[in-house]
Design a protein around this motif. Sequence first.
Motif, PDB file in Angstrom:
ATOM      1  N   GLY A 351       0.824  -1.205   0.000  1.00 39.64           N
ATOM      2  CA  GLY A 351       0.000   0.000   0.000  1.00 39.64           C
ATOM      3  C   GLY A 351       0.858   1.254   0.000  1.00 39.64           C
ATOM      4  N   PHE A 352       1.913   1.235   0.805  1.00 38.34           N
ATOM      5  CA  PHE A 352       2.824   2.373   0.837  1.00 38.34           C
ATOM      6  C   PHE A 352       3.523   2.556  -0.499  1.00 38.34           C
ATOM      7  N   ASN A 353       4.001   1.458  -1.081  1.00 39.20           N
ATOM      8  CA  ASN A 353       4.667   1.543  -2.383  1.00 39.20           C
ATOM      9  C   ASN A 353       3.723   2.077  -3.447  1.00 39.20           C
ATOM     10  N   GLY A 354       2.443   1.732  -3.318  1.00 44.21           N
ATOM     11  CA  GLY A 354       1.449   2.228  -4.261  1.00 44.21           C
ATOM     12  C   GLY A 354       1.259   3.734  -4.164  1.00 44.21           C
ATOM     13  N   LEU A 355       1.559   4.305  -2.994  1.00 44.65           N
ATOM     14  CA  LEU A 355       1.452   5.750  -2.808  1.00 44.65           C
ATOM     15  C   LEU A 355       2.724   6.479  -3.236  1.00 44.65           C
ATOM     16  N   ILE A 356       3.862   5.813  -3.127  1.00 50.74           N
ATOM     17  CA  ILE A 356       5.140   6.453  -3.455  1.00 50.74           C
ATOM     18  C   ILE A 356       5.208   6.823  -4.934  1.00 50.74           C
ATOM     19  N   LEU A 357       4.746   5.925  -5.798  1.00 47.75           N
ATOM     20  CA  LEU A 357       4.849   6.152  -7.240  1.00 47.75           C
ATOM     21  C   LEU A 357       4.144   7.429  -7.686  1.00 47.75           C
ATOM     22  N   PRO A 358       2.852   7.649  -7.379  1.00 45.89           N
ATOM     23  CA  PRO A 358       2.202   8.879  -7.834  1.00 45.89           C
ATOM     24  C   PRO A 358       2.749  10.140  -7.183  1.00 45.89           C
ATOM     25  N   ILE A 359       3.144  10.046  -5.910  1.00 43.92           N
ATOM     26  CA  ILE A 359       3.702  11.216  -5.227  1.00 43.92           C
ATOM     27  C   ILE A 359       4.992  11.655  -5.920  1.00 43.92           C
ATOM     28  N   GLY A 360       5.909  10.702  -6.095  1.00 46.12           N
ATOM     29  CA  GLY A 360       7.182  11.023  -6.733  1.00 46.12           C
ATOM     30  C   GLY A 360       7.020  11.447  -8.180  1.00 46.12           C
ATOM     31  N   LEU A 361       6.204  10.709  -8.946  1.00 50.73           N
ATOM     32  CA  LEU A 361       6.046  11.016 -10.372  1.00 50.73           C
ATOM     33  C   LEU A 361       5.409  12.391 -10.577  1.00 50.73           C
ATOM     34  N   THR A 362       4.441  12.746  -9.740  1.00 50.61           N
ATOM     35  CA  THR A 362       3.788  14.058  -9.851  1.00 50.61           C
ATOM     36  C   THR A 362       4.797  15.179  -9.650  1.00 50.61           C
ATOM     37  N   ILE A 363       5.666  15.030  -8.657  1.00 53.32           N
ATOM     38  CA  ILE A 363       6.690  16.046  -8.401  1.00 53.32           C
ATOM     39  C   ILE A 363       7.644  16.152  -9.581  1.00 53.32           C
ATOM     40  N   PHE A 364       8.025  15.016 -10.140  1.00 57.62           N
ATOM     41  CA  PHE A 364       8.982  15.028 -11.243  1.00 57.62           C
ATOM     42  C   PHE A 364       8.374  15.627 -12.509  1.00 57.62           C
ATOM     43  N   VAL A 365       7.114  15.330 -12.775  1.00 62.76           N
ATOM     44  CA  VAL A 365       6.445  15.927 -13.938  1.00 62.76           C
ATOM     45  C   VAL A 365       6.292  17.436 -13.733  1.00 62.76           C
ATOM     46  N   TYR A 366       6.007  17.841 -12.496  1.00 64.88           N
ATOM     47  CA  TYR A 366       5.911  19.280 -12.178  1.00 64.88           C
ATOM     48  C   TYR A 366       7.240  19.979 -12.437  1.00 64.88           C
ATOM     49  N   VAL A 367       8.337  19.350 -12.039  1.00 67.07           N
ATOM     50  CA  VAL A 367       9.668  19.917 -12.291  1.00 67.07           C
ATOM     51  C   VAL A 367       9.899  20.067 -13.797  1.00 67.07           C
ATOM     52  N   GLY A 368       9.478  19.055 -14.566  1.00 67.79           N
ATOM     53  CA  GLY A 368       9.630  19.122 -16.015  1.00 67.79           C
ATOM     54  C   GLY A 368       8.822  20.242 -16.637  1.00 67.79           C
ATOM     55  N   TRP A 369       7.624  20.504 -16.109  1.00 67.35           N
ATOM     56  CA  TRP A 369       6.737  21.537 -16.645  1.00 67.35           C
ATOM     57  C   TRP A 369       7.176  22.939 -16.233  1.00 67.35           C
ATOM     58  N   LYS A 370       7.453  23.108 -14.925  1.00 63.57           N
ATOM     59  CA  LYS A 370       7.551  24.458 -14.366  1.00 63.57           C
ATOM     60  C   LYS A 370       8.915  24.857 -13.806  1.00 63.57           C
ATOM     61  N   ARG A 371       9.812  23.899 -13.585  1.00 64.94           N
ATOM     62  CA  ARG A 371      11.056  24.242 -12.904  1.00 64.94           C
ATOM     63  C   ARG A 371      12.282  24.031 -13.782  1.00 64.94           C
ATOM     64  N   ALA A 372      12.286  24.741 -14.904  1.00 63.12           N
ATOM     65  CA  ALA A 372      13.445  24.671 -15.799  1.00 63.12           C
ATOM     66  C   ALA A 372      14.693  25.201 -15.109  1.00 63.12           C
TER      67      ALA A 372
END
Length: 413
Positions: A351-372
Amino acid sequence: MAAQETEKKSFIQKRRSSLMAAIFLMATSAIGPGFITQTATFTATMGAAFAFGILASIIIDFVVQQNIWRVVTVTRMRASDVANEALPGSGYLLAVLVIFGGLVFNVGNIAGAGLGLNAMLGLSPKWGGLISAMLAIYIFSSRRASTAIDRLIIILGLVMIGLTLYVAFVSQPPVGEALRQSVFPDSMNFAMITTIVGGTVGGYISYAGAHRLLDKGMTGVENIAAVSSAATKGILVVGLMRYVLFLAVLGVVASGVTLDISSQVANPASQAFQHAVGNYGVRIFGFIFWAAALTSVIGAAYTSVSFMTVFNQKMTERQRNIATVLFIAVSLVVYLLLGTAPAALLVFAGGFNGLILPIGLTIFVYVGWKRADLMSGYSYPRWLLWTGLITCALTWYMGALSVGAIFNFLKIV
Protein backbone atom coordinates in the motif's frame (compact mmCIF):
# COMPACT_ATOMS: atom_id res chain seq x y z
CA MET A 1 48.33 11.49 -28.74
CA ALA A 2 48.41 7.86 -27.60
CA ALA A 3 47.77 8.97 -24.01
CA GLN A 4 44.71 10.96 -25.12
CA GLU A 5 43.40 7.98 -27.07
CA THR A 6 43.85 5.69 -24.05
CA GLU A 7 42.10 8.21 -21.80
CA LYS A 8 39.20 8.48 -24.26
CA LYS A 9 38.80 4.69 -24.43
CA SER A 10 38.90 4.50 -20.62
CA PHE A 11 36.18 7.16 -20.37
CA ILE A 12 33.95 5.37 -22.90
CA GLN A 13 34.43 2.04 -21.12
CA LYS A 14 33.67 3.59 -17.73
CA ARG A 15 30.54 5.25 -19.10
CA ARG A 16 29.34 2.00 -20.69
CA SER A 17 29.95 0.16 -17.42
CA SER A 18 28.00 2.78 -15.45
CA LEU A 19 25.04 2.55 -17.82
CA MET A 20 25.02 -1.25 -17.71
CA ALA A 21 25.11 -1.17 -13.90
CA ALA A 22 22.13 1.19 -13.77
CA ILE A 23 20.18 -0.86 -16.33
CA PHE A 24 20.58 -4.12 -14.47
CA LEU A 25 20.10 -2.62 -10.99
CA MET A 26 16.72 -1.26 -12.08
CA ALA A 27 15.84 -4.42 -14.00
CA THR A 28 16.77 -6.92 -11.29
CA SER A 29 15.12 -4.78 -8.60
CA ALA A 30 11.93 -5.03 -10.64
CA ILE A 31 12.24 -8.82 -10.93
CA GLY A 32 11.81 -9.96 -7.35
CA PRO A 33 10.21 -13.07 -5.84
CA GLY A 34 6.86 -11.28 -5.64
CA PHE A 35 6.94 -10.46 -9.34
CA ILE A 36 7.72 -14.08 -10.27
CA THR A 37 4.90 -15.42 -8.10
CA GLN A 38 2.40 -12.82 -9.35
CA THR A 39 3.23 -13.47 -13.01
CA ALA A 40 2.78 -17.23 -12.61
CA THR A 41 -0.47 -16.77 -10.67
CA PHE A 42 -1.99 -14.32 -13.14
CA THR A 43 -0.93 -16.43 -16.14
CA ALA A 44 -2.56 -19.48 -14.56
CA THR A 45 -5.72 -17.40 -14.04
CA MET A 46 -5.96 -15.51 -17.34
CA GLY A 47 -3.90 -17.58 -19.78
CA ALA A 48 -2.72 -15.80 -22.93
CA ALA A 49 -4.89 -12.75 -22.14
CA PHE A 50 -2.42 -11.74 -19.43
CA ALA A 51 0.00 -10.75 -22.23
CA PHE A 52 -1.96 -7.47 -22.50
CA GLY A 53 -1.29 -6.76 -18.82
CA ILE A 54 2.43 -7.30 -19.32
CA LEU A 55 2.53 -4.97 -22.34
CA ALA A 56 0.55 -2.30 -20.46
CA SER A 57 2.91 -2.51 -17.49
CA ILE A 58 5.95 -2.13 -19.79
CA ILE A 59 4.49 1.02 -21.37
CA ILE A 60 3.74 2.54 -17.94
CA ASP A 61 7.21 1.61 -16.70
CA PHE A 62 8.76 3.27 -19.75
CA VAL A 63 7.06 6.61 -19.06
CA VAL A 64 7.86 6.51 -15.33
CA GLN A 65 11.54 5.59 -15.74
CA GLN A 66 12.16 8.06 -18.59
CA ASN A 67 10.84 10.93 -16.48
CA ILE A 68 12.64 10.01 -13.27
CA TRP A 69 16.00 9.14 -14.85
CA ARG A 70 15.92 12.33 -16.93
CA VAL A 71 15.14 14.71 -14.05
CA VAL A 72 17.66 13.11 -11.66
CA THR A 73 20.38 13.22 -14.33
CA VAL A 74 19.81 16.83 -15.43
CA THR A 75 19.33 18.29 -11.93
CA ARG A 76 22.30 16.27 -10.56
CA MET A 77 20.26 15.62 -7.40
CA ARG A 78 18.76 12.59 -5.71
CA ALA A 79 14.99 12.19 -5.95
CA SER A 80 14.38 13.39 -2.37
CA ASP A 81 16.50 16.52 -2.93
CA VAL A 82 14.65 17.26 -6.18
CA ALA A 83 11.35 16.93 -4.31
CA ASN A 84 12.49 19.31 -1.55
CA GLU A 85 13.56 21.90 -4.11
CA ALA A 86 10.26 21.63 -5.98
CA LEU A 87 8.02 21.45 -2.90
CA PRO A 88 9.82 22.08 0.42
CA GLY A 89 9.37 19.16 2.83
CA SER A 90 8.06 16.69 0.26
CA GLY A 91 11.49 15.10 -0.11
CA TYR A 92 11.48 14.05 3.54
CA LEU A 93 8.06 12.43 3.11
CA LEU A 94 9.24 10.62 -0.03
CA ALA A 95 12.36 9.41 1.78
CA VAL A 96 10.41 8.05 4.75
CA LEU A 97 8.00 6.20 2.48
CA VAL A 98 10.78 4.67 0.36
CA ILE A 99 12.90 3.65 3.35
CA PHE A 100 10.01 2.11 5.28
CA GLY A 101 8.57 0.33 2.23
CA GLY A 102 12.02 -0.93 1.25
CA LEU A 103 12.72 -2.25 4.75
CA VAL A 104 9.50 -4.24 4.97
CA PHE A 105 9.83 -5.61 1.44
CA ASN A 106 13.39 -6.63 2.18
CA VAL A 107 11.99 -9.02 4.77
CA GLY A 108 10.05 -10.59 1.90
CA ASN A 109 13.12 -10.58 -0.36
CA ILE A 110 15.19 -12.43 2.26
CA ALA A 111 12.33 -14.90 2.72
CA GLY A 112 12.30 -15.37 -1.06
CA ALA A 113 16.06 -16.02 -1.09
CA GLY A 114 15.54 -18.66 1.59
CA LEU A 115 12.82 -20.36 -0.45
CA GLY A 116 15.02 -20.25 -3.55
CA LEU A 117 17.92 -22.02 -1.84
CA ASN A 118 15.45 -24.48 -0.35
CA ALA A 119 14.21 -25.40 -3.85
CA MET A 120 17.71 -25.43 -5.35
CA LEU A 121 19.73 -27.15 -2.62
CA GLY A 122 17.22 -28.41 -0.06
CA LEU A 123 18.45 -26.00 2.63
CA SER A 124 16.10 -24.88 5.38
CA PRO A 125 14.46 -21.57 4.29
CA LYS A 126 15.77 -19.86 7.44
CA TRP A 127 19.34 -20.99 6.74
CA GLY A 128 18.92 -19.99 3.09
CA GLY A 129 17.68 -16.54 4.09
CA LEU A 130 20.56 -16.14 6.58
CA ILE A 131 23.22 -17.18 4.05
CA SER A 132 21.80 -14.91 1.34
CA ALA A 133 21.57 -11.89 3.65
CA MET A 134 25.12 -12.48 4.88
CA LEU A 135 26.32 -12.63 1.27
CA ALA A 136 24.67 -9.26 0.58
CA ILE A 137 26.24 -7.84 3.77
CA TYR A 138 29.66 -9.16 2.70
CA ILE A 139 29.31 -7.45 -0.69
CA PHE A 140 28.54 -4.05 0.88
CA SER A 141 31.34 -4.54 3.43
CA SER A 142 33.91 -5.06 0.68
CA ARG A 143 36.37 -2.28 -0.15
CA ARG A 144 35.33 -2.68 -3.76
CA ALA A 145 31.62 -2.82 -2.95
CA SER A 146 30.59 -0.67 -5.92
CA THR A 147 32.35 -2.87 -8.49
CA ALA A 148 31.18 -6.09 -6.79
CA ILE A 149 27.54 -4.95 -6.82
CA ASP A 150 27.66 -4.04 -10.51
CA ARG A 151 29.25 -7.32 -11.60
CA LEU A 152 27.08 -9.58 -9.46
CA ILE A 153 23.84 -7.95 -10.55
CA ILE A 154 24.74 -8.10 -14.25
CA ILE A 155 25.86 -11.75 -14.07
CA LEU A 156 22.81 -12.90 -12.09
CA GLY A 157 20.48 -10.93 -14.35
CA LEU A 158 21.87 -12.53 -17.50
CA VAL A 159 21.78 -16.05 -16.01
CA MET A 160 18.16 -15.53 -14.88
CA ILE A 161 17.12 -14.52 -18.38
CA GLY A 162 19.04 -17.41 -19.96
CA LEU A 163 17.54 -20.09 -17.71
CA THR A 164 14.01 -18.71 -18.08
CA LEU A 165 14.45 -18.65 -21.87
CA TYR A 166 15.42 -22.32 -21.75
CA VAL A 167 12.29 -23.26 -19.75
CA ALA A 168 10.13 -21.15 -22.09
CA PHE A 169 11.59 -22.99 -25.10
CA VAL A 170 10.97 -26.42 -23.52
CA SER A 171 7.39 -25.60 -22.46
CA GLN A 172 6.48 -24.70 -26.09
CA PRO A 173 4.01 -21.86 -25.45
CA PRO A 174 1.56 -20.60 -28.10
CA VAL A 175 3.68 -17.56 -29.02
CA GLY A 176 1.40 -16.36 -31.83
CA GLU A 177 -1.65 -16.36 -29.56
CA ALA A 178 0.30 -14.54 -26.85
CA LEU A 179 1.38 -11.84 -29.31
CA ARG A 180 -2.19 -11.39 -30.57
CA GLN A 181 -3.59 -11.05 -27.09
CA SER A 182 -0.86 -8.56 -26.17
CA VAL A 183 -2.82 -6.11 -28.33
CA PHE A 184 -6.30 -7.66 -28.62
CA PRO A 185 -6.95 -9.52 -25.36
CA ASP A 186 -9.98 -11.76 -24.94
CA SER A 187 -10.41 -10.33 -21.44
CA MET A 188 -8.85 -7.62 -19.23
CA ASN A 189 -8.28 -7.46 -15.49
CA PHE A 190 -7.24 -3.96 -14.41
CA ALA A 191 -6.56 -5.08 -10.85
CA MET A 192 -3.88 -7.49 -12.07
CA ILE A 193 -2.25 -4.79 -14.20
CA THR A 194 -2.25 -2.50 -11.16
CA THR A 195 -0.60 -5.18 -9.04
CA ILE A 196 2.12 -5.91 -11.61
CA VAL A 197 2.90 -2.20 -12.15
CA GLY A 198 3.05 -1.52 -8.40
CA GLY A 199 5.33 -4.50 -7.88
CA THR A 200 7.75 -3.65 -10.69
CA VAL A 201 8.04 0.15 -10.67
CA GLY A 202 6.57 1.21 -7.31
CA GLY A 203 8.53 2.25 -4.25
CA TYR A 204 12.32 2.16 -4.37
CA ILE A 205 12.40 0.46 -7.80
CA SER A 206 11.60 3.72 -9.63
CA TYR A 207 14.77 5.34 -8.33
CA ALA A 208 17.28 2.46 -8.24
CA GLY A 209 18.82 2.97 -11.67
CA ALA A 210 18.68 6.78 -11.56
CA HIS A 211 20.50 6.96 -8.22
CA ARG A 212 23.10 4.47 -9.46
CA LEU A 213 23.83 6.75 -12.43
CA LEU A 214 24.13 9.69 -10.05
CA ASP A 215 26.69 7.83 -7.92
CA LYS A 216 28.61 6.94 -11.07
CA GLY A 217 28.78 10.59 -12.18
CA MET A 218 26.53 10.16 -15.24
CA THR A 219 24.86 13.55 -14.84
CA GLY A 220 24.17 16.74 -16.76
CA VAL A 221 22.52 17.63 -20.05
CA GLU A 222 25.55 16.30 -21.93
CA ASN A 223 24.70 12.75 -20.81
CA ILE A 224 20.94 12.92 -21.31
CA ALA A 225 20.91 11.02 -24.62
CA ALA A 226 22.89 8.13 -23.13
CA VAL A 227 20.75 8.10 -19.98
CA SER A 228 17.50 8.09 -21.96
CA SER A 229 18.80 5.20 -24.06
CA ALA A 230 19.83 3.33 -20.89
CA ALA A 231 16.36 3.80 -19.36
CA THR A 232 14.81 2.35 -22.52
CA LYS A 233 17.20 -0.60 -22.49
CA GLY A 234 16.44 -1.21 -18.81
CA ILE A 235 12.73 -1.43 -19.56
CA LEU A 236 13.48 -3.76 -22.49
CA VAL A 237 15.45 -6.06 -20.14
CA VAL A 238 12.56 -6.07 -17.65
CA GLY A 239 10.06 -6.55 -20.46
CA LEU A 240 12.05 -9.46 -21.89
CA MET A 241 12.17 -11.19 -18.51
CA ARG A 242 8.44 -10.63 -17.96
CA TYR A 243 7.47 -12.00 -21.36
CA VAL A 244 9.83 -14.95 -21.16
CA LEU A 245 8.60 -15.92 -17.68
CA PHE A 246 5.01 -15.46 -18.84
CA LEU A 247 5.63 -17.68 -21.89
CA ALA A 248 7.32 -20.35 -19.77
CA VAL A 249 4.25 -20.60 -17.53
CA LEU A 250 1.81 -20.17 -20.42
CA GLY A 251 3.31 -23.17 -22.22
CA VAL A 252 2.52 -25.36 -19.21
CA VAL A 253 -0.98 -23.91 -18.73
CA ALA A 254 -1.81 -24.20 -22.45
CA SER A 255 -0.84 -27.89 -22.38
CA GLY A 256 -3.76 -28.53 -20.02
CA VAL A 257 -1.90 -28.55 -16.68
CA THR A 258 -3.80 -26.90 -13.82
CA LEU A 259 -1.54 -25.02 -11.42
CA ASP A 260 -2.49 -24.78 -7.75
CA ILE A 261 -2.96 -21.08 -6.94
CA SER A 262 -5.53 -21.39 -4.18
CA SER A 263 -3.61 -22.58 -1.13
CA GLN A 264 -1.35 -20.24 0.88
CA VAL A 265 1.67 -22.52 0.42
CA ALA A 266 1.15 -22.94 -3.33
CA ASN A 267 4.01 -21.87 -5.60
CA PRO A 268 2.66 -21.81 -9.17
CA ALA A 269 6.00 -20.79 -10.73
CA SER A 270 7.78 -23.77 -9.19
CA GLN A 271 4.97 -26.09 -10.34
CA ALA A 272 5.21 -24.73 -13.89
CA PHE A 273 8.98 -25.21 -14.08
CA GLN A 274 8.64 -28.75 -12.71
CA HIS A 275 5.98 -29.66 -15.28
CA ALA A 276 8.13 -28.20 -18.08
CA VAL A 277 11.55 -29.65 -17.20
CA GLY A 278 10.89 -32.29 -14.55
CA ASN A 279 12.78 -32.38 -11.26
CA TYR A 280 15.57 -30.26 -12.74
CA GLY A 281 12.92 -27.60 -13.26
CA VAL A 282 12.59 -27.20 -9.51
CA ARG A 283 16.36 -26.61 -9.26
CA ILE A 284 16.24 -24.09 -12.10
CA PHE A 285 13.30 -22.35 -10.47
CA GLY A 286 15.19 -22.31 -7.16
CA PHE A 287 18.18 -20.55 -8.72
CA ILE A 288 16.02 -18.00 -10.56
CA PHE A 289 13.97 -17.31 -7.43
CA TRP A 290 17.13 -17.00 -5.30
CA ALA A 291 18.88 -14.72 -7.82
CA ALA A 292 15.78 -12.53 -8.13
CA ALA A 293 15.51 -12.28 -4.34
CA LEU A 294 19.23 -11.60 -3.74
CA THR A 295 19.43 -8.86 -6.38
CA SER A 296 16.25 -7.35 -4.93
CA VAL A 297 17.81 -7.39 -1.44
CA ILE A 298 20.78 -5.48 -2.84
CA GLY A 299 18.62 -3.09 -4.87
CA ALA A 300 16.19 -2.36 -2.03
CA ALA A 301 18.97 -1.78 0.50
CA TYR A 302 21.11 0.35 -1.81
CA THR A 303 18.25 2.56 -3.00
CA SER A 304 16.56 2.94 0.40
CA VAL A 305 19.82 4.05 2.02
CA SER A 306 20.48 6.49 -0.85
CA PHE A 307 17.37 8.36 0.36
CA MET A 308 18.87 8.73 3.85
CA THR A 309 21.27 11.37 2.51
CA VAL A 310 18.40 13.87 2.51
CA PHE A 311 18.67 13.87 6.31
CA ASN A 312 22.48 14.06 6.26
CA GLN A 313 23.95 15.72 3.16
CA LYS A 314 27.52 15.04 4.35
CA MET A 315 27.03 11.25 4.41
CA THR A 316 30.13 9.60 2.89
CA GLU A 317 30.14 6.49 0.70
CA ARG A 318 31.62 4.49 3.58
CA GLN A 319 28.88 5.66 5.95
CA ARG A 320 26.28 4.71 3.34
CA ASN A 321 27.76 1.22 3.03
CA ILE A 322 27.64 0.83 6.83
CA ALA A 323 24.02 2.03 6.85
CA THR A 324 23.22 -0.45 4.05
CA VAL A 325 24.74 -3.32 6.03
CA LEU A 326 22.63 -2.32 9.06
CA PHE A 327 19.55 -2.05 6.81
CA ILE A 328 20.01 -5.63 5.59
CA ALA A 329 20.83 -6.85 9.11
CA VAL A 330 17.61 -5.41 10.53
CA SER A 331 15.60 -7.03 7.70
CA LEU A 332 17.33 -10.35 8.43
CA VAL A 333 16.63 -10.18 12.18
CA VAL A 334 12.94 -9.47 11.52
CA TYR A 335 12.78 -12.41 9.09
CA LEU A 336 14.50 -14.81 11.52
CA LEU A 337 12.22 -13.77 14.38
CA LEU A 338 9.05 -14.11 12.31
CA GLY A 339 10.13 -17.14 10.29
CA THR A 340 8.46 -15.79 7.17
CA ALA A 341 7.38 -12.55 5.56
CA PRO A 342 3.97 -11.91 7.17
CA ALA A 343 1.35 -11.41 4.47
CA ALA A 344 -0.43 -8.56 6.26
CA LEU A 345 2.82 -6.62 6.65
CA LEU A 346 3.67 -7.09 2.98
CA VAL A 347 0.20 -5.87 1.99
CA PHE A 348 0.77 -2.83 4.18
CA ALA A 349 4.15 -2.16 2.52
CA GLY A 350 2.53 -2.69 -0.87
CA GLY A 351 0.00 0.00 0.00
CA PHE A 352 2.82 2.37 0.84
CA ASN A 353 4.67 1.54 -2.38
CA GLY A 354 1.45 2.23 -4.26
CA LEU A 355 1.45 5.75 -2.81
CA ILE A 356 5.14 6.45 -3.46
CA LEU A 357 4.85 6.15 -7.24
CA PRO A 358 2.20 8.88 -7.83
CA ILE A 359 3.70 11.22 -5.23
CA GLY A 360 7.18 11.02 -6.73
CA LEU A 361 6.05 11.02 -10.37
CA THR A 362 3.79 14.06 -9.85
CA ILE A 363 6.69 16.05 -8.40
CA PHE A 364 8.98 15.03 -11.24
CA VAL A 365 6.44 15.93 -13.94
CA TYR A 366 5.91 19.28 -12.18
CA VAL A 367 9.67 19.92 -12.29
CA GLY A 368 9.63 19.12 -16.01
CA TRP A 369 6.74 21.54 -16.65
CA LYS A 370 7.55 24.46 -14.37
CA ARG A 371 11.06 24.24 -12.90
CA ALA A 372 13.45 24.67 -15.80
CA ASP A 373 15.64 26.61 -13.34
CA LEU A 374 16.48 23.31 -11.64
CA MET A 375 17.54 21.75 -14.94
CA SER A 376 19.97 24.38 -16.26
CA GLY A 377 17.41 25.56 -18.80
CA TYR A 378 17.04 22.07 -20.34
CA SER A 379 14.09 21.91 -22.75
CA TYR A 380 12.04 18.97 -21.49
CA PRO A 381 10.35 16.89 -24.24
CA ARG A 382 6.64 17.75 -24.35
CA TRP A 383 5.61 14.24 -25.42
CA LEU A 384 7.21 12.89 -22.27
CA LEU A 385 5.47 15.47 -20.09
CA TRP A 386 2.05 14.67 -21.58
CA THR A 387 2.51 10.92 -21.26
CA GLY A 388 3.82 11.53 -17.75
CA LEU A 389 0.69 13.52 -16.91
CA ILE A 390 -1.57 10.70 -18.13
CA THR A 391 0.48 8.14 -16.20
CA CYS A 392 0.23 10.36 -13.09
CA ALA A 393 -3.56 10.22 -13.26
CA LEU A 394 -3.44 6.44 -13.63
CA THR A 395 -1.00 5.97 -10.75
CA TRP A 396 -3.07 8.20 -8.45
CA TYR A 397 -5.99 5.88 -9.13
CA MET A 398 -3.72 2.96 -8.30
CA GLY A 399 -2.63 4.82 -5.17
CA ALA A 400 -6.27 5.14 -4.10
CA LEU A 401 -6.52 1.36 -4.33
CA SER A 402 -3.38 1.13 -2.21
CA VAL A 403 -5.04 3.16 0.56
CA GLY A 404 -7.60 0.36 0.80
CA ALA A 405 -4.76 -2.10 1.39
CA ILE A 406 -3.45 0.09 4.22
CA PHE A 407 -6.87 0.25 5.90
CA ASN A 408 -7.25 -3.52 5.59
CA PHE A 409 -3.91 -3.92 7.35
CA LEU A 410 -4.99 -1.61 10.16
CA LYS A 411 -8.17 -3.68 10.62
CA ILE A 412 -6.10 -6.88 10.81
CA VAL A 413 -3.79 -5.53 13.51
